[in-house]
Structures are given as structure tokens and as C-alpha cells.
Design an enzyme around this catalytic site. Structure first.
Site, mmCIF file in Angstrom:
data_model
loop_
_atom_site.group_PDB
_atom_site.id
_atom_site.type_symbol
_atom_site.label_atom_id
_atom_site.label_comp_id
_atom_site.label_asym_id
_atom_site.label_seq_id
_atom_site.Cartn_x
_atom_site.Cartn_y
_atom_site.Cartn_z
ATOM 1 N N ASP A 164 -18.930 -39.454 4.699
ATOM 2 C CA ASP A 164 -20.102 -38.781 5.251
ATOM 3 C C ASP A 164 -21.131 -39.772 5.779
ATOM 4 O O ASP A 164 -22.147 -39.361 6.328
ATOM 5 C CB ASP A 164 -20.732 -37.863 4.196
ATOM 6 C CG ASP A 164 -20.644 -36.407 4.595
ATOM 7 O OD1 ASP A 164 -19.820 -36.087 5.459
ATOM 8 O OD2 ASP A 164 -21.421 -35.590 4.060
ATOM 9 N N LYS A 206 -22.507 -32.705 0.321
ATOM 10 C CA LYS A 206 -21.123 -32.832 -0.138
ATOM 11 C C LYS A 206 -20.339 -31.528 0.044
ATOM 12 O O LYS A 206 -19.132 -31.553 0.329
ATOM 13 C CB LYS A 206 -21.091 -33.248 -1.607
ATOM 14 C CG LYS A 206 -19.684 -33.476 -2.162
ATOM 15 C CD LYS A 206 -19.743 -33.900 -3.616
ATOM 16 C CE LYS A 206 -18.347 -34.025 -4.213
ATOM 17 N NZ LYS A 206 -18.392 -34.420 -5.646
ATOM 18 N N ASP A 224 -21.255 -27.560 -6.555
ATOM 19 C CA ASP A 224 -20.035 -27.434 -7.339
ATOM 20 C C ASP A 224 -20.182 -26.377 -8.431
ATOM 21 O O ASP A 224 -19.268 -25.592 -8.683
ATOM 22 C CB ASP A 224 -19.645 -28.781 -7.948
ATOM 23 C CG ASP A 224 -20.843 -29.552 -8.487
ATOM 24 O OD1 ASP A 224 -21.927 -28.955 -8.650
ATOM 25 O OD2 ASP A 224 -20.702 -30.756 -8.740
#
Length: 735
Positions: free
Chosen positions: A140, A282, A446
């Protein structure tokens, strides 16, 4: 397979002595109830000293009691799982599913390329069929230095993979292998091959280090690979086209190692980024990987790793597959979560980074209620579940891929067709980030992704084998640790106010115990307020001579004493059972206090400001390298301060405030000549003040006694000294 032939691939055992713990927890809660009764029945009347702080302590103790009830979900029903890898190999032989491994990096300046390459090499060398193994690196940061390092790693892999399999190397990260003492002993048994492979690794490491130091790729190296041309239109890490390169094509018959065996697929991806388009950190990177990999390898099992979490066990894939391929019990399993472990933890874990109790106790408790949360690394997932599939009773696992048509096209054609899947506009007007892939809208993408999977009816399992599956790097300074926990706590607190709040979104969809488990993390930030209350007012009122707790002669002191004694005795026993030391437990108590009075408090404030529209969420990457002097102090277990962080300011001020109160009280006792007066009238306040002074000893050393660069800056020491002195003096004079 017929019922009588069924042999389980894993087993689940309940914890021993669970009944004893439940009885113990009931007695603690009864004692807490008596504390509440004491506070309510002995409330000072209007106009009496200490009435408002008494009410504040009542509120704090109500919070502590209710929060303690929530924590019981983490210990009420723990289970422990073990796998039978030999049965898996015997039953499925060569018919195991394809596995796609995602490694994520974000910034080459704080996540060194050589570290990233070691992680990639460790999973490329898994003891698994290479035709069914594909590794993807998401960069990234869009750095050509990271691409160059991966390119070097792909060449070294042709030597490293056969070496690992020939000599059954563990761990399979070259850096870890060549520095491990046991591995060094193994090297002598096959010295010629070992010297050759180590020389190749050192040469590769030197080339990567030289390029990183220069900040550019040597022209000679750049001209050797056409992949570098993809940086011709590169503007910045936040403004560039999709960069996709298949470095090793596992389906290509020419992709062989030095022994002539097939190699796994290896892919580099830097998704397109534009300043005007949100990239979702992310979570966005993972979703791009899910789409890109579906066109290249489409493995039904996905493992995702942070770039600093190398594989420490080449058979981890087999352990995880036991939970996905069991004929009778795997149909409800969506993901298998491994714990995080760290190679640079000191003996007594000065910053409590090992999360020892969390991974050895609490996650087993959550597993008993439907599974642990998704931690963002070290997790094996079913691709179809990540892509939004809901649970049904006949959710069988399918792993046969129909991807032969892809090899009818050239690698170049496949790359060009796949690039669009990683464009910054691809997700517009789609369900990506909502019903598909990782969820957007929270720092802890997450956790909310795992929660949404659980709420669709799926379960997860927790795998904690004796040989650790993944090992990473823990922060080596106090500042890094506090910043990391601030991000975690702030993200968890934000979950309460987003669409995935466990209080509303999860109600009725998951077990009550698992719902409480998620709430335990979401309430980290609010817990800072009652802790701050306990760190400030009892010591100030002790200095003033006003009692806020029962006297030693009062029967009301018994519930306080019981809760305090049992809470710390059980905590110590639990920590030692998890493999810690007594001094390590004391360090954990210190970090428990520091995180709640700084990380969690600032996370609480930032979340409120964000909700009011004053700030925006940002994702902070923790640095993965350390200055040599800092590392030496860390190895000596000296706390590292060294900067003027606002979190250090509040820690230093609280420490000085309690020290002034303690000194003031001691002075009064000496002047009055009655040593036992405090013991009789205010024993718990005195004990609390002494405990706070003792736990802050490293801070006092950083303020007054140290001369190294890790001490607290003089300006911050002066400010905390003045503020604490004014606060204690003003309180004594005015009240």
C-alpha cells in the site's frame, strides 16, 4: 464418507476446574454487591466533605462491577482444540484445496523491505503442494524498493524452498533461521549446503539494504526487469496507477526451483490510489487482493498476514485445514484464528506486549461461545464467507477450482485484465466493504468483519498449538506501545457507534456470551474514566484526611479486602499459568494502569471529537525497527520515554500527584507522632496511594535519576512537577 467410517480431524476439550471458577466468580460478584450497598447506605449528607467524590467512586465501582461481569464471558466456558494432521494427509492425500496467502505492507520506511521479504519467503516455503499455494504481497506504499526486494526474494526462493524441504528447516524465515541458536546447531550437520544458502541470503540482504539506503534502485537492476516500467507514471504513494506483477507463475511449467520442482505463485500488487478517492486503509487493500487473486489462483482458503508476522511452523496450513475439511463439524467454521507471538519479548515483558493472558486464556473463553474475533493477521478464512456467503446447515466446503482457462492466456494478458479489479473506482455502487469483503467504516476493520461473519450464522475456531504458527515484532518503546493500544482501543470504541455495534447489530444473532466478549473490547476506552477517578481522588482526600473507604474496624472492609485479594491472587495465578514470571505480572499491572490512563483515555477523547466532527480517523502504522541505543535499553528492560508525548505528560502528572500526596501524608504522620492512625482510619486509601507510588517507580527514575536519552524530557518533567504540586496544594488549601 459413511457415518461408521467418520474419524474427526480435530477434537475440542472443555477446560478443567471450570465449575470451581464459576463458584469463585459468584462469590466475587456477591462481594462487589456488598461494596455497592456500602456506598449507597453510607453516602455523606448534603454539605458534608467528600459527598461528590463519594458519588463519583460509587459510579466508578458500579462500572468496575458491571465490567467485571462482562469479562466473565472470556473465562466462563473455555475450550481447547487440537488437530490430527496425519489423518488429514491420509484422507485427502493430494486433493487438498488451494490456499492464497495475503501479506500486507503499507510503508517501506517503517516496515523494512528485507523484513517483508523474510515473511514472504517463510510462507512460500510452506510444506504444501506448490501448485496449490499462491502468495500475494499488497504494497500500500506503492514502493519500487519493496517491489525490488520481492523480486530479489523470488530469485532466492528458487534456492531457499528446496533447501527448507530437504533439511526440514524450521522456522522458514531466513532471518529467523540464521539467527536461531538451535538452527545454528543444525547448520553444522549439513555445513556445505548451509554455507552456500547463507551466503546467497547475505548477498541478497546486502543488495536490498544498499538500495533501501540509497532510496532508489540501481539502473543496472532496474533495466533487468520490465516490471519497473510500471512506476513511470508514478506520482506519489497516494497517487498512482495499479501496479500488478506476477513474479512467479505456479502454473507455468518453466517455473521451477533449482531441483526442478514446481514453485508457488508469487504476485506483487500496489492497488491504484487517487487523492480524491477513499482507499479504506488495510481493509481496502485486502478487498483488492480478494478480487485480484480470484482471477489468478482463486484458492478457496485465504490466509492473511501482517508483513512482520513470519511463519514459524511449516505445517500451520494443515492444522487450519483440519477445521475446514472435517466431514461432520467443519460446515459451520468460517475462519480459524491463530494467536500473535513475538520474538523480541524480554524475560519479564516490560511493556506487556505478549498479551499472554489474552491469547492463552481469554480467546479460549471466546471460542467456547462461538469463536474468537478476527484479529487481522494469522487468520485462515473461507473465501466464499469473506465474499458474503450466509450460513446454512448444508454449507459444505468446496475446493475444486475450474481455472484451467486462465492459462490459455499469457501472463501479460492476465495482468492487464486483472488490474481493473484493483482500481480505486471499482467498488463504486457495489457491495464491497458492506456485504462483501472486509467491512469499512472503522479503524478495526478486522473486528467488525469477524463480527458480521458471526452474525451471519458462522462460527470461528481458535488454534493455539505448542509450536507457534506465526511470530512477529512487538513495539520496543513505551510510546509505540501506548500509540498501538490507543489505536486498538479507539477503534473498538468506535464500533459501539457504527452499524456493527455488538449491542444492537449482534443482538439475537450470536450467543450472549460472544456478544459480551465483543463488548469487553468496545468498553476499553470508557474504562479510563473510573480508573482516572481512582488514581486522583483517593490520594488527594488521603492528604486532606478525609476517609472514603471503611475503617479497619468496620465489617464493611471485608468485601473490599476480599475483592482486592482474590482479584490479584487470581490474576497472578492466571499469569503464571500462562507462562509468565512474577516480575512480568507486576509489569503487566503497570501497563494495565498506563494504558487506561493514557491510551484508552486519549482514544476516548478522540472518538468523542470525531463524533462531533472535529477530527477524522487515521490509521497509524507501528514502526518495525528500533534505534540501537533504544534496543539496548529495551533488552535491559528499562522503560523508554524519550519524547514529550501528551500521553507521557498525563502519566508523569499522575505519578507526581500521588508522590506528593504520599510525602504529605508521611510528613503529617511524623509530625503528629501517631504512626497507626492511617492504618486504623484510612487503610485502603493508604494502600492505594502506596501501590500507585510503587508502580510508578520507573517513571520517577525517568523523571529524576536517569541521564540517558530514554529519560523523560526536562521540560515535561518540570511541567508535570508544577501541575501536580499546584493540584495537591490547591486541594489542601481550598477544601
Amino acid at each position: 464418507m459413511e457415518r461408521e467410517q467418520y474419524i474427526p480431524l480435530f477434537e475440542t476439550k472443555e477446560a478443567k476446574a471450570w465449575l470451581f471458577y464459576r463458584l469463585f466468580s459468584v462469590t466475587v460478584f456477591l462481594a462487589v454487591c456488598f461494596i455497592w450497598v456500602y456506598r449507597i447506605t453510607n453516602l455523606p449528607k448534603n454539605g458534608e466533605d467528600g459527598r461528590w467524590v463519594w458519588i463519583g467512586l460509587l459510579a466508578a465501582e458500579l462500572w468496575f462491577g458491571l465490567y467485571w461481569l462482562i469479562t466473565q464471558a472470556l473465562r466462563w466456558n473455555p475450550v481447547f482444540r487440537s488437530t490430527f494432521k496425519d489423518r488429514l494427509s491420509w484422507r485427502y492425500k493430494e486433493e487438498l484445496p488451494g490456499v492464497d496467502i495475503f501479506v500486507c505492507t503499507a510503508n517501506f520506511k517503517i516496515e523494512p523491505p528485507i523484513m517483508v521479504v523474510n515473511t514472504v519467503l517463510s510462507v512460500l516455503a510452506y510444506d504444501y503442494s506448490p501448485e496449490k499455494l499462491s502468495v500475494y504481497l499488497s504494497d500500500d506504499g506503492g514502493s519500487d524498493l519493496t517491489f525490488y526486494a520481492l523480486l530479489e526474494g523470488s530469485e532466492f526462493a528458487r534456492h531457499w524452498i528446496p533447501y527448507c524441504k530437504k533439511f526440514k528447516v524450521e522456522p522458514r524465515s531466513p532471518a529467523a533461521y540464521f539467527t536461531d541458536s538451535k538452527s545454528c546447531m543444525d547448520l553444522s550437520h549439513h555445513s556445505e549446503a548451509s554455507l552456500a544458502i547463507k551466503k546467497l541470503y547475505e548477498e541478497m540482504k546486502e543488495r536490498i539494504a544498499s538500495a533501501t539506503k540509497l532510496g532508489r534502485i540501481p539502473e543496472e537492476q532496474r533495466s533487468k526487469h520490465e516490471g519497473f516500467s510500471q512506476w513511470d507514471s508514478y506520482s506519489s504513494r497516494l497517487d498512482h496507477d495499479t501496479i500488478l506483477q506476477i513474479l512467479i507463475d505456479g502454473k507455468d511449467p518453466n517455473a521451477k526451483d533449482i531441483d526442478g520442482c514446481a514453485l508457488p505463485t508469487l504476485v506483487y500488487l500496489a492497488r491504484e490510489k487517487r487523492p480524491q478517492h477513499p482507499h479504506h486503509f488495510k481493509a481496502g487493500a485486502m478487498n483488492a487482493l480478494i478480487r485480484v487473486s480470484s482471477k489468478i489462483s482463486n484458492g478457496p482458503i485465504i490466509l492473511n498476514l501482517d508483513c512482520d508476522m513470519y511463519s514459524n511452523n511449516s505445517l500451520s496450513v494443515h492444522d487450519a485445514l483440519c477445521f475446514f475439511l472435517d466431514e461432520e463439524k467443519s460446515h459451520e467454521v468460517a475462519f480459524a484464528q491463530y494467536p500473535q507471538h513475538f520474538e523480541n519479548i524480554t524475560k519479564n515483558d516490560v511493556y506487556s506486549n505478549s498479551l499472554r493472558v489474552g491469547f492463552n486464556v481469554e480467546f479460549h473463553g471466546l471460542d467456547g461461545f462461538g469463536g474468537p474475533p478476527y484479529c487481522g493477521t494469522g487468520c485462515f478464512q473461507r473465501r466464499d464467507v469473506l465474499c458474503g456467503r450466509k450460513f446454512t446447515k448444508d454449507s459444505k466446503f468446496e475446493w475444486k477450482n475450474d481455472d484451467d482457462h486462465k492459462r490459455l492466456r499469457s501472463i501479460l494478458e492476465l495482468e492487464q485484465e486483472t488490474k481493473s479489479l484493483a482500481s480505486c473506482t471499482y467498488e463504486q455502487n457495489t457491495q464491497w466493504g458492506k456485504e462483501m469483503g472486509l467491512r469499512y467504516g472503522c479503524l478495526l476493520e478486522d473486528v467488525i468483519t469477524g463480527l458480521s461473519i458471526h452474525c451471519r450464522g458462522w462460527k470461528s475456531v481458535y488454534i493455539n498449538p505448542e509450536r507457534k504458527a506465526f511470530i512477529g515484532l512487538a513495539p520496543t518503546t513505551l510510546s509505540q506501545t501506548l500509540v498501538q493500544h490507543k489505536r486498538w482501543a479507539e477503534g473498538a470504541f468506535q464500533i459501539l457507534f457504527c452499524n456493527y455495534s455488538p449491542l444492537s447489530y449482534a443482538r439475537g444473532k450470536i450467543s450472549f456470551g460472544l456478544q459480551l466478549g465483543y463488548c469487553y473490547y468496545c468498553f476499553w476506552c470508557p474504562s479510563s474514566i473510573p480508573v482516572l477517578c481512582y488514581c486522583i481522588f483517593p490520594s488527594l482526600y488521603l492528604l486532606k484526611g478525609i476517609s472514603l473507604f471503611p475503617q479497619i474496624s468496620s465489617p464493611w472492609i471485608l468485601p473490599f479486602a476480599y475483592v482486592i485479594a482474590t482479584r490479584y491472587i487470581y490474576s497472578l495465578a492466571e499469569f503464571l499459568w500462562s507462562g509468565g514470571t512474577i516480575l512480568g505480572w507486576w509489569c503487566e499491572q503497570r501497563m494495565w494502569l498506563y494504558k487506561r490512563t493514557s491510551s484508552f483515555f486519549f482514544g476516548f477523547i478522540d472518538t468523542i471529537l470525531k463524533m462531533l466532527g472535529f477530527t477524522e480517523s487515521t490509521f497509524v502504522v507501528t514502526a518495525k525497527f528500533t534505534d540501537e541505543d533504544v534496543l539496548k535499553r529495551y533488552e535491559k528492560e528499562m522503560m523508554e520515554f524519550g519524547d514529550s508525548s501528551p500521553m507521557f505528560a498525563i502519566l508523569a502528572t499522575l505519578a507526581m500527584l500521588n508522590l506528593f500526596c504520599f510525602i504529605g501524608v508521611v510528613n503529617k504522620v511524623i509530625m503528629n507522632g501517631d504512626v497507626f492512625s492511617l492504618y486504623k482510619t484510612m487503610p485502603l486509601q493508604t494502600l492505594l496511594c502506596i501501590a500507585l507510588v510503587l508502580i510508578n517507580l520507573p517513571l520517577y527514575q525517568g523523571l529524576f535519576l536517569r541521564n540517558d536519552n530514554g529519560k523523560l524530557p526536562s521540560s515535561l518533567a518540570f511541567k508535570s512537577f508544577v501541575v501536580a504540586l499546584l493540584a495537591s496544594s490547591s486541594f489542601t488549601l481550598l477544601y
